[in-house]
Enzyme design. Sequence first.
Site, PDB file in Angstrom:
ATOM      1  N   LYS A 276      -9.626  -9.709   4.765  1.00 55.98           N
ATOM      2  CA  LYS A 276      -8.750  -8.831   3.979  1.00 55.98           C
ATOM      3  C   LYS A 276      -9.197  -7.374   4.117  1.00 55.98           C
ATOM      4  CE  LYS A 276      -6.011  -7.621   0.606  1.00 55.98           C
ATOM      5  NZ  LYS A 276      -4.586  -7.590   0.921  1.00 55.98           N
TER       6      LYS A 276
ATOM      7  N   LYS B  81       2.482 -12.349   4.244  1.00 49.93           N
ATOM      8  CA  LYS B  81       3.835 -12.086   3.732  1.00 49.93           C
ATOM      9  C   LYS B  81       4.775 -13.220   4.146  1.00 49.93           C
ATOM     10  CE  LYS B  81       3.330  -7.089   4.090  1.00 49.93           C
ATOM     11  NZ  LYS B  81       2.715  -6.941   2.767  1.00 49.93           N
TER      12      LYS B  81
ATOM     13  N   GLY C 110       0.803  -1.228   0.000  1.00 53.12           N
ATOM     14  CA  GLY C 110       0.000   0.000   0.000  1.00 53.12           C
ATOM     15  C   GLY C 110       0.834   1.275   0.000  1.00 53.12           C
ATOM     16  N   ASN C 111       1.955   1.265   0.739  1.00 53.06           N
ATOM     17  CA  ASN C 111       2.732   2.509   0.833  1.00 53.06           C
ATOM     18  C   ASN C 111       3.443   2.862  -0.465  1.00 53.06           C
ATOM     19  OD1 ASN C 111       4.642   0.390   1.149  1.00 53.06           O
ATOM     20  ND2 ASN C 111       6.050   1.762   2.195  1.00 53.06           N
TER      21      ASN C 111
ATOM     22  N   LYS D  17      -2.162 -10.106  -2.260  1.00 53.22           N
ATOM     23  CA  LYS D  17      -1.173  -9.978  -3.341  1.00 53.22           C
ATOM     24  C   LYS D  17       0.123 -10.723  -3.037  1.00 53.22           C
ATOM     25  CE  LYS D  17       1.937  -6.538  -1.898  1.00 53.22           C
ATOM     26  NZ  LYS D  17       1.688  -6.635  -0.473  1.00 53.22           N
TER      27      LYS D  17
HETATM   28  P1  ADP Z   1       1.195  -3.929   2.543  1.00 56.83           P
HETATM   29  O1  ADP Z   1       0.238  -2.903   2.079  1.00 56.83           O
HETATM   30  O2  ADP Z   1       2.614  -3.561   2.272  1.00 56.83           O
HETATM   31  O3  ADP Z   1       0.851  -5.322   2.107  1.00 56.83           O
HETATM   32  P2  ADP Z   1       0.225  -4.627   5.202  1.00 56.83           P
HETATM   33  O4  ADP Z   1      -0.485  -3.592   5.961  1.00 56.83           O
HETATM   34  O5  ADP Z   1      -0.575  -5.710   4.576  1.00 56.83           O
HETATM   35  O6  ADP Z   1       1.136  -3.866   4.135  1.00 56.83           O
HETATM   36  O7  ADP Z   1       1.348  -5.314   6.127  1.00 56.83           O
HETATM   37  C1  ADP Z   1       2.349  -4.524   6.743  1.00 56.83           C
HETATM   38  C2  ADP Z   1       1.938  -4.224   8.154  1.00 56.83           C
HETATM   39  O8  ADP Z   1       2.001  -5.396   8.954  1.00 56.83           O
HETATM   40  C3  ADP Z   1       2.825  -3.250   8.902  1.00 56.83           C
HETATM   41  O9  ADP Z   1       2.479  -1.904   8.641  1.00 56.83           O
HETATM   42  C4  ADP Z   1       2.600  -3.628  10.371  1.00 56.83           C
HETATM   43  O10 ADP Z   1       1.694  -2.717  10.960  1.00 56.83           O
HETATM   44  C5  ADP Z   1       1.913  -4.987  10.305  1.00 56.83           C
HETATM   45  N1  ADP Z   1       2.482  -6.020  11.151  1.00 56.83           N
HETATM   46  C6  ADP Z   1       1.745  -6.877  11.876  1.00 56.83           C
HETATM   47  N2  ADP Z   1       2.499  -7.738  12.551  1.00 56.83           N
HETATM   48  C7  ADP Z   1       3.776  -7.437  12.253  1.00 56.83           C
HETATM   49  C8  ADP Z   1       5.034  -8.015  12.630  1.00 56.83           C
HETATM   50  N3  ADP Z   1       5.100  -9.066  13.451  1.00 56.83           N
HETATM   51  N4  ADP Z   1       6.156  -7.461  12.157  1.00 56.83           N
HETATM   52  C9  ADP Z   1       6.103  -6.414  11.327  1.00 56.83           C
HETATM   53  N5  ADP Z   1       4.940  -5.826  10.917  1.00 56.83           N
HETATM   54  C10 ADP Z   1       3.776  -6.340  11.369  1.00 56.83           C
HETATM   55 MG    MG Z   2      -1.002  -6.518   2.581  1.00 63.52          MG
END
Ligand code: ADP
Ligand code: MG
Length: 301
Positions: free
Chosen positions: A118, A264, A6-7, A202
Amino acid sequence: MVALGGNAIAGPGLSVDYDSMAQAISRAASLIARALSGSSVRLVITHGNGPQVGFLAEALEHSGSYIPLYLLTAMTQAWIGSMIKRFFERSFSEAGSPRRVEVVVTHVLVETSEAPIKPIGRVYSAEEIAKLERERGWRFSKDPRGGYRRVVPSPKPLRVLEADVIRALLDRGFDVIACGGGGVPVSGLEGRYEFVEGVVDKDLCSSKLAVELGADRLVILTDVRGVALDYGGPRERWLSKLTVSEAEDLLKAGVFPEGSMGPKVEAAVEYVKATGKKAVIGSLLEAEKVLSLRAGTVIEP
Ligand code: ADP
Ligand code: MG
């Protein structure tokens, strides 16, 4: 294969107006073009669509019309893909190593799942969601960044239908943008499939494609520096390395949330197990170091 979160494709607060998206994508493009400048490695770029697909769904609700989420995902593949193509081609050209980056509308065979896990769209306040739950039957969950986001079903990806087309493009020397928004979910037999409602993750879709293509590396770029233990807690610890079996134990223990870090790590594990190669989860802002495994969390056999 580089997966953009997203970022990399939306503005602060997940805003999706043209200027915020252009700013985010052009920043991602210049970071990655700098990292790959002079390299002859072929690139597959995948991206999410949570903010954009949620925006379209909300805008359509206001207009009184309905288009299913799977077709909104198809729209976001063209919308975001076209912007990624433009800004990446420009950055590569400015870095002195021009590339052609082509967008493939991607469909993905899925295992149907109804659970709303999601997050999509913008961040809502507690007052707003009470009304939307009542009037539209939408579901919400708390967002780690504060507030609430709408959650929708996220079917599990099994196979990317256009993997052969993507490979043909790569073999001809094109870079490819694919798996936008996790791909358009379908189920059933080849040539006779049906659309499936929901938004595929994704990262999970990227891992399926990375395995099918035999990609040399899976790089997941997001808005945190990697994978943390006790994330946000008093004993938070960032990991520079995780073996597949360590990662699997953590996944089993349920320490990573389903809608964010969970997929992820799952995507990375699946790719590393299938290929014996390395995956990395790290910050977009450190793209250059993450791509060369000098930052982020490296997942290895
Ligand atoms: P993207 O849009 O890049 O897919 P997501 O929001 O789906 O991002 O996933 C990234 C987020 O996961 C981070 O912003 C963080 O808040 C969250 N997160 C949850 N648990 C963890 C963890 N154990 N370590 C790192 N980030 C985490
Ligand atoms: Mg995501």
